[in-house]
Design an enzyme around this catalytic site. Structure first.
Site, PDB file in Angstrom:
ATOM      1  N   LYS A 220       1.076  11.134  -9.099  1.00  0.00           N
ATOM      2  CA  LYS A 220       1.099   9.669  -9.115  1.00  0.00           C
ATOM      3  C   LYS A 220       0.473   9.198 -10.415  1.00  0.00           C
ATOM      4  CE  LYS A 220      -0.684   5.597  -6.768  1.00  0.00           C
ATOM      5  NZ  LYS A 220      -1.241   5.011  -5.546  1.00  0.00           N
TER       6      LYS A 220
ATOM      7  N   ARG B  99      -7.074   2.059 -12.979  1.00  0.00           N
ATOM      8  CA  ARG B  99      -7.055   3.261 -12.144  1.00  0.00           C
ATOM      9  C   ARG B  99      -6.898   4.544 -12.960  1.00  0.00           C
ATOM     10  NH1 ARG B  99      -6.882   0.278  -7.673  1.00  0.00           N
ATOM     11  NH2 ARG B  99      -4.999  -0.737  -6.890  1.00  0.00           N
TER      12      ARG B  99
ATOM     13  N   LYS C 109       5.674   9.782  -8.146  1.00  0.00           N
ATOM     14  CA  LYS C 109       5.623   8.324  -8.140  1.00  0.00           C
ATOM     15  C   LYS C 109       5.102   7.814  -9.468  1.00  0.00           C
ATOM     16  CE  LYS C 109       2.991   4.704  -5.943  1.00  0.00           C
ATOM     17  NZ  LYS C 109       1.919   4.380  -5.073  1.00  0.00           N
TER      18      LYS C 109
ATOM     19  N   ARG D 140       0.779  -4.656  -5.918  1.00  0.00           N
ATOM     20  CA  ARG D 140      -0.610  -5.145  -5.915  1.00  0.00           C
ATOM     21  C   ARG D 140      -0.659  -6.638  -5.598  1.00  0.00           C
ATOM     22  NH1 ARG D 140      -2.872  -1.573 -11.021  1.00  0.00           N
ATOM     23  NH2 ARG D 140      -2.385   0.431 -10.063  1.00  0.00           N
TER      24      ARG D 140
ATOM     25  N   SER E 263       7.574  -0.621  -6.478  1.00  0.00           N
ATOM     26  CA  SER E 263       7.793  -2.064  -6.447  1.00  0.00           C
ATOM     27  C   SER E 263       8.307  -2.633  -7.765  1.00  0.00           C
ATOM     28  CB  SER E 263       6.493  -2.765  -6.042  1.00  0.00           C
ATOM     29  OG  SER E 263       5.445  -2.445  -6.944  1.00  0.00           O
TER      30      SER E 263
ATOM     31  N   CYS F 111      -9.477   2.481  -5.225  1.00  0.00           N
ATOM     32  CA  CYS F 111      -9.012   3.363  -4.154  1.00  0.00           C
ATOM     33  C   CYS F 111     -10.130   4.200  -3.542  1.00  0.00           C
ATOM     34  CB  CYS F 111      -7.906   4.284  -4.672  1.00  0.00           C
ATOM     35  SG  CYS F 111      -6.467   3.375  -5.256  1.00  0.00           S
TER      36      CYS F 111
HETATM   37  C1  PBG Z   1      -2.227   2.691  -3.308  1.00  0.00           C
HETATM   38  C2  PBG Z   1      -0.770   2.528  -3.522  1.00  0.00           C
HETATM   39  C3  PBG Z   1      -0.154   1.786  -4.520  1.00  0.00           C
HETATM   40  C4  PBG Z   1       1.215   1.906  -4.288  1.00  0.00           C
HETATM   41  C5  PBG Z   1       1.383   2.687  -3.166  1.00  0.00           C
HETATM   42  N1  PBG Z   1       0.128   3.067  -2.714  1.00  0.00           N
HETATM   43  C6  PBG Z   1      -0.706   0.941  -5.574  1.00  0.00           C
HETATM   44  C7  PBG Z   1      -1.588   1.470  -6.611  1.00  0.00           C
HETATM   45  O1  PBG Z   1      -1.830   2.678  -6.734  1.00  0.00           O
HETATM   46  O2  PBG Z   1      -2.092   0.610  -7.349  1.00  0.00           O
HETATM   47  C8  PBG Z   1       2.275   1.284  -5.127  1.00  0.00           C
HETATM   48  C9  PBG Z   1       3.636   1.273  -4.514  1.00  0.00           C
HETATM   49  C10 PBG Z   1       4.591   0.392  -5.223  1.00  0.00           C
HETATM   50  O3  PBG Z   1       4.341  -0.099  -6.335  1.00  0.00           O
HETATM   51  O4  PBG Z   1       5.665   0.166  -4.654  1.00  0.00           O
HETATM   52  N2  PBG Z   1      -2.551   2.364  -1.981  1.00  0.00           N
END
Ligand code: PBG
Length: 330
Positions: free
Chosen positions: A196, A218, A249, A206, A275, A131
């Site tokens: 998060k 991460r 989240k 992903r 997701s 990121c």
């Molecule tokens: C990073 C981001 C992620 C998600 C939203 N923004 C992925 C991550 O941090 O690896 C995940 C959202 C989801 O799983 O629905 N841009």
């Protein structure tokens, strides 16, 4: 005289109408935000195998999808982009011709009342999948900030109403706020992904954007899942830096974080029903192991009961449709 048999809580559960009078948490599509994945091209509609019912859309079809969502009463979308090419700093994230920027412009032309949110992060755009900028094998916090700010400004210039940084760098909210104000976008709001966690629930996302880190993970920037107090500090700092709303989240394994944030802060709080949470429901429903409508109703109700003001969810369109046709299983 209190207690049984004077008190019988079942009296208000006897009929559907009685239950509806005392229902504490209601589902309404005007609290849903629908995530959309956008890519270059036209007439492109690619299924994401791990997210049945979710597609990578070209800008023209994203506009059509947004129209349908709006008709169903969903007031907002959040856009995630797929670049044509990835590089080590993720430069397509702030390209004027990026799929997100292009889609924002089209949405603002065709559905001006729809709230358009954009994800601010580099992982979809970097060749290594992290990121931020990688220096000596680590994600460099301070070197990443100007790139995030530049990305947010490019999205604001395209017409985004809300920019949503999901990178988890320290100081990004302040950097983005300063840049937006300096570039003439004082009214563009910041929804910070504040709490998060470094979560396995992002797996299908992903796959959707091909952003699995090519090395490491991460955990050096996303939060430890067990840390609720730290989540409150993240939220407090983001609000101090100028976040207009904050996000927790994932949602389901973090309902206590949502509730505690609700009790402590007066700012709007969103939750991201991510997701992996969606994919598990779809897989189980497909096997006939759970009733999808009932499960989704209960999941979304739980997230709102925990204290979220709005929910980002891949179920948005289905749930809004069930509400519109009056088929919610209540
Ligand atoms: C990073 C981001 C992620 C998600 C939203 N923004 C992925 C991550 O941090 O690896 C995940 C959202 C989801 O799983 O629905 N841009």
């Amino acid at each position: 005289m209190t207690g049984f048999p004077t008190i019988r809580l079942r009296r208000f559960r006897r009929t559907k109408a009685l239950r509806s009078l005392v229902r504490e948490t209601r589902l309404s599509p005007d609290r849903f935000v629908a995530p959309l994945f956008v890519r270059h091209g036209s007439d492109r509609h690619e299924e994401i195998s791990s997210l049945p019912g979710v597609f990578r859309l070209s800008p023209d079809l994203a506009v059509a999808e947004a129209r349908e969502l709006q008709k169903l009463g969903v007031p907002a979308v959040i856009l995630f982009g797929l670049p044509e090419r990835k590089d080590d700093v993720g430069s397509e994230a702030w390209a004027e011709s990026g799929a997100v920027q292009e889609t924002v412009r089209r949405l603002k032309d065709s559905t001006p009342d729809l709230v358009v949110m954009t994800d601010v992060c580099l992982d979809e755009y970097t060749s290594h999948g992290h990121c931020g900028v990688v220096r000596n094998g680590e994600v460099d916090n301070d070197a990443t900030l100007p790139l995030l700010a530049q990305t947010a400004v490019s999205q604001a210039r395209a017409g985004a109403d809300v920019v949503a940084p999901s990178d988890m760098m320290d100081g990004r909210v302040a950097a983005i706020r300063r840049a937006l104000d300096a570039e003439g976008f004082p009214d563009v709001a910041i929804l910070a992904y504040s709490a998060k966690s470094a979560s396995a629930f992002y797996g299908p996302f992903r796959e959707a954007v091909d952003s699995t880190p090519k090395f490491g993970d991460r955990r050096g920037y996303q939060m430890e899942p067990g840390n609720r107090r730290e989540a409150m500090r993240e939220i407090a700092f983001d609000l101090e830096e100028g976040a207009d709303a904050v996000l927790v989240k994932p949602a389901l394994a973090y309902l206590d974080v949502i509730r505690e944030a609700r009790n402590r802060f007066d700012a709007p709080i969103g939750a991201y029903n991510v997701s992996g949470e969606y994919a598990m429901v779809k897989a189980a429903a497909k096997n006939g192991w759970v009733d999808e409508k009932k499960i989704v109703t209960e999941i979304l109700t739980g997230i709102f009961r925990a204290g979220a003001d709005f929910v980002l969810t891949y179920h948005a369109k289905d749930a809004a449709g069930w509400i519109a046709e009056g088929s919610l299983p209540l």
